[in-house]
Design an enzyme around this catalytic site. Structure first.
Site, mmCIF file in Angstrom:
data_model
loop_
_atom_site.group_PDB
_atom_site.id
_atom_site.type_symbol
_atom_site.label_atom_id
_atom_site.label_comp_id
_atom_site.label_asym_id
_atom_site.label_seq_id
_atom_site.Cartn_x
_atom_site.Cartn_y
_atom_site.Cartn_z
ATOM 1 N N ASP A 188 -40.884 36.586 -47.220
ATOM 2 C CA ASP A 188 -41.717 36.510 -48.427
ATOM 3 C C ASP A 188 -41.190 37.436 -49.532
ATOM 4 O O ASP A 188 -40.687 38.541 -49.253
ATOM 5 C CB ASP A 188 -43.141 36.936 -48.027
ATOM 6 C CG ASP A 188 -44.091 36.975 -49.196
ATOM 7 O OD1 ASP A 188 -44.418 35.893 -49.716
ATOM 8 O OD2 ASP A 188 -44.483 38.092 -49.592
ATOM 9 N N GLU A 224 -37.600 33.722 -49.704
ATOM 10 C CA GLU A 224 -38.369 33.205 -50.830
ATOM 11 C C GLU A 224 -37.931 33.936 -52.081
ATOM 12 O O GLU A 224 -38.148 35.141 -52.215
ATOM 13 C CB GLU A 224 -39.877 33.392 -50.643
ATOM 14 C CG GLU A 224 -40.651 32.752 -51.783
ATOM 15 C CD GLU A 224 -41.960 33.445 -52.115
ATOM 16 O OE1 GLU A 224 -42.111 34.636 -51.787
ATOM 17 O OE2 GLU A 224 -42.824 32.798 -52.720
HETATM 18 O O1 LIG Z 1 -53.059 35.971 -59.529
HETATM 19 C C1 LIG Z 1 -52.600 36.283 -58.477
HETATM 20 N N1 LIG Z 1 -51.351 36.896 -58.353
HETATM 21 C C2 LIG Z 1 -50.506 37.150 -59.524
HETATM 22 C C3 LIG Z 1 -49.547 35.971 -59.762
HETATM 23 C C4 LIG Z 1 -48.791 35.648 -58.469
HETATM 24 O O2 LIG Z 1 -47.965 36.774 -58.132
HETATM 25 C C5 LIG Z 1 -47.585 36.959 -56.811
HETATM 26 C C6 LIG Z 1 -46.294 36.632 -56.384
HETATM 27 C C7 LIG Z 1 -45.249 36.127 -57.252
HETATM 28 C C8 LIG Z 1 -45.455 35.112 -58.176
HETATM 29 C C9 LIG Z 1 -44.407 34.671 -58.976
HETATM 30 C C10 LIG Z 1 -43.146 35.251 -58.874
HETATM 31 O O3 LIG Z 1 -42.084 34.837 -59.637
HETATM 32 C C11 LIG Z 1 -42.951 36.251 -57.929
HETATM 33 O O4 LIG Z 1 -41.690 36.775 -57.814
HETATM 34 C C12 LIG Z 1 -43.977 36.689 -57.109
HETATM 35 O O5 LIG Z 1 -45.898 36.817 -55.077
HETATM 36 C C13 LIG Z 1 -46.755 37.366 -54.170
HETATM 37 C C14 LIG Z 1 -46.297 37.568 -52.863
HETATM 38 C C15 LIG Z 1 -47.146 38.118 -51.927
HETATM 39 O O6 LIG Z 1 -46.701 38.314 -50.653
HETATM 40 C C16 LIG Z 1 -48.448 38.482 -52.242
HETATM 41 C C17 LIG Z 1 -48.913 38.287 -53.545
HETATM 42 O O7 LIG Z 1 -50.164 38.641 -53.868
HETATM 43 C C18 LIG Z 1 -48.063 37.717 -54.528
HETATM 44 C C19 LIG Z 1 -48.509 37.504 -55.897
HETATM 45 O O8 LIG Z 1 -49.686 37.806 -56.223
HETATM 46 C C20 LIG Z 1 -53.387 36.012 -57.169
HETATM 47 C C21 LIG Z 1 -54.381 37.118 -56.917
HETATM 48 C C22 LIG Z 1 -53.616 38.054 -56.000
HETATM 49 C C23 LIG Z 1 -52.765 37.164 -55.137
HETATM 50 N N2 LIG Z 1 -52.525 36.046 -56.020
HETATM 51 C C24 LIG Z 1 -51.547 35.113 -55.863
HETATM 52 O O9 LIG Z 1 -51.399 34.232 -56.693
HETATM 53 C C25 LIG Z 1 -50.620 35.177 -54.683
HETATM 54 C C26 LIG Z 1 -49.443 34.506 -54.801
HETATM 55 C C27 LIG Z 1 -48.441 34.442 -53.729
HETATM 56 C C28 LIG Z 1 -48.663 34.914 -52.436
HETATM 57 C C29 LIG Z 1 -47.656 34.792 -51.483
HETATM 58 C C30 LIG Z 1 -46.434 34.204 -51.824
HETATM 59 O O10 LIG Z 1 -45.444 34.050 -50.911
HETATM 60 C C31 LIG Z 1 -46.235 33.734 -53.139
HETATM 61 O O11 LIG Z 1 -45.048 33.153 -53.433
HETATM 62 C C32 LIG Z 1 -47.218 33.848 -54.068
#
Ligand SMILES: O=C(NCCCOc1c(-c2ccc(O)c(O)c2)oc2cc(O)cc(O)c2c1=O)[C@@H]1CCCN1C(=O)/C=C/c1ccc(O)c(O)c1
Length: 481
Positions: A188, A224
């Site tokens: 991740d 990822e």
């Molecule tokens: O609005 C949110 N997050 C901000 C936008 C998404 O950013 C995240 C990215 C992310 C987004 C875009 C990028 O270009 C990047 O490099 C990273 O990776 C993550 C990986 C994780 O292990 C845990 C996380 O909370 C995130 C995360 O919040 C909501 C609330 C918190 C968790 N979450 C989420 O939306 C959670 C998203 C999430 C969780 C697990 C993943 O493997 C993932 O790809 C995304």
């Protein structure tokens, strides 16, 4: 670490997102094994935060490396891996190693944590605070490479993977999984870790156990890295020397073309793959959608095709499974309201529900089971039959009707135009009658769906109405009468 480590003849992975371990074990034995799937990607296996409202992303906030999660306990985990291996299905674990849980409380195994204090595991000096140059301590600027690696991702305590101690804890966790029989990992948030640190950790991983794998087999690695070519300094190509990398451009492009955005046409796929600026095929993990971008706010945004767009979804997955580019991973989702993107899996006051299988083979109880849709399941077999065969006999009408063969083993035809398709095409296949595996399948000596007759010259007639359920016809060596 680019090799999926699948049992020979199996060439597709399925992400059983948020499924419980006993349900995955059963699915390996009753479906994934019998229908020729190669591997299952499971949700994070380490103890995680219990967040308010039980959102799906609580699994991506580790509390410890104990194998106790909302999908099950260590005994159930080990039983799942063993039963899946026995069914010929490999297991890839979603490894969350960049960060730990935010806030304070206790995790799914009852371990307490507070801020950067994870008793018995990590404390403040194991995190990157001292290496982060942003004002808030969080990532503020994705153009700043060191911020992206050393600052907190959405406030999550950022582990210092340069520390030998931290590397030891992470490698220890991953080796415990390897010794239990898993075939590899989906790692991740690799964008947020230094490739050099990942290299050091991967180098400490054991070979896979000879009980289930050949000697000297290295764990399969999918990293990822969310990169859709948006101009960030960190790109997916910077990780490909360590293992495979998720190719998010694949989802984005396939969504845009099937939705005909900017007047893009299926006929543009004549050079699909590296020709579109994507990673080398052997380093690429491809998918139509994944758990993050199917929620719209992820990479690729609104172009992503999901279970909600059933006809397009079947067409896009059929193309992915028929085309030789990349190693494909099917998404298997649970239903959620398109505005409730935080919503967790079907549950009874927080406890994830089991998966119900209906008499017709579909799933109930809010589980979408896209991997069980006939059109998708049958194309996984198409991919197995055609493995190693190059793309040949490409045809298009210059618009949204295309066709191609895989050597002389399989042939697919797609009509995404707003009008009927009626064509005689060169299939490259031996003469005979074949069952279309999209509208049905071969049952003994008859086809439950359409039958296609290939003449001695290799040509066959194809009619696909633009109002057809699936918009695709596919035949292969094993669907020949
Ligand atoms: O609005 C949110 N997050 C901000 C936008 C998404 O950013 C995240 C990215 C992310 C987004 C875009 C990028 O270009 C990047 O490099 C990273 O990776 C993550 C990986 C994780 O292990 C845990 C996380 O909370 C995130 C995360 O919040 C909501 C609330 C918190 C968790 N979450 C989420 O939306 C959670 C998203 C999430 C969780 C697990 C993943 O493997 C993932 O790809 C995304």
């Amino acid at each position: 670490q680019w090799d999926p480590n699948n049992v020979s003849g199996r060439h597709t992975a399925v992400h059983l997102f948020e499924w419980k371990w006993p349900d995955i074990a059963a699915e390996c034995e009753r479906f994934l094994g019998p229908y020729g799937f190669g591997a299952v990607q499971i949700s994070p296996a380490s103890e995680h935060r219990v967040a308010w409202g039980r959102p799906w992303w609580e699994r991506y906030q580790p509390v410890s490396y104990q194998l106790q999660t909302r999908s099950g306990n260590e005994a159930e985990f080990r039983d799942m891996v063993k039963r899946c291996n026995n069914a010929g299905v490999r297991t890839y674990v979603d490894a969350v190693i960049n960060h730990m849980a935010a806030g304070s409380g206790s995790g799914t195994a009852g371990s307490s944590y507070n801020g950067e204090d994870f008793p018995g595991i990590y404390s403040a000096h194991d995190f990157n605070d001292g290496n982060c140059n942003s004002g808030s301590g969080n990532i503020e600027n994705y153009q700043d490479v060191s911020q992206v690696r050393n600052c907190k991702l959405v406030g999550l305590p950022d582990l210092n993977l340069g520390s030998e101690y931290v590397r030891g804890k992470i490698a220890g966790y991953m080796n415990k999984l390897i010794d239990a029989g898993v075939a590899g990992f989906r790692v991740d948030a690799c964008k947020h870790m230094w490739p050099g640190d990942l290299d050091a950790i991967f180098g400490r991983l054991h070979d896979l156990p000879t009980s289930d794998f050949a000697a000297n087999t290295r764990p399969f690695i999918v990293q990822e890295v969310i990169d859709v070519g948006g101009g960030e300094p960190i790109t997916s190509g910077q990780y490909q020397h360590l293992g495979r990398v998720t190719e998010f451009k694949y989802s984005k492009f396939i969504g845009e073309v099937f939705r005909k955005w900017n007047n893009q046409k299926l006929s543009y796929f004549s050079n699909w793959g590296e020709g579109w600026g994507m990673l080398p095929s052997g380093s690429s993990l491809v998918f139509v959608d994944n758990h993050d971008n199917q929620r719209g706010h992820g990479a690729g945004g609104a172009s992503i095709i999901t279970f909600r767009d059933a006809k397009l979804y079947k067409m896009a997955n059929a193309l992915m499974l028929a085309h030789p580019y990349g190693y494909p991973r099917l998404m298997s989702s649970f239903y959620f309201d398109s505005h409730a993107t935080d919503q967790g899996p079907p549950n009874s006051n927080g406890n994830t529900n089991g998966v119900t299988i209906n008499n017709d083979g579909t799933c109930g109880g809010g589980w979408m089971c896209e991997h069980r849709w006939r059109q998708i399941k049958n194309m996984a077999q198409f991919r197995n039959v055609c493995h190693g065969q190059s793309l040949q006999n490409w045809w298009s009408n210059g618009n949204n009707q295309i066709a191609f063969s895989r050597g002389n083993k399989g042939f697919i035809v797609i009509n995404n135009d707003d009008w009927n398709m009626n064509e005689w095409l060169q299939t490259g296949m031996p003469a005979g009658s074949y069952c279309d595996v999209i509208s049905g399948e071969k049952h003994g000596s008859h086809c439950s769906g359409t039958t296609i007759t290939v003449g001695g010259d290799g040509r066959a007639h194809f009619h696909i109405s633009n109002h057809a359920d699936d918009g695709v016809i596919a035949i292969h060596q094993d669907s020949k009468l």
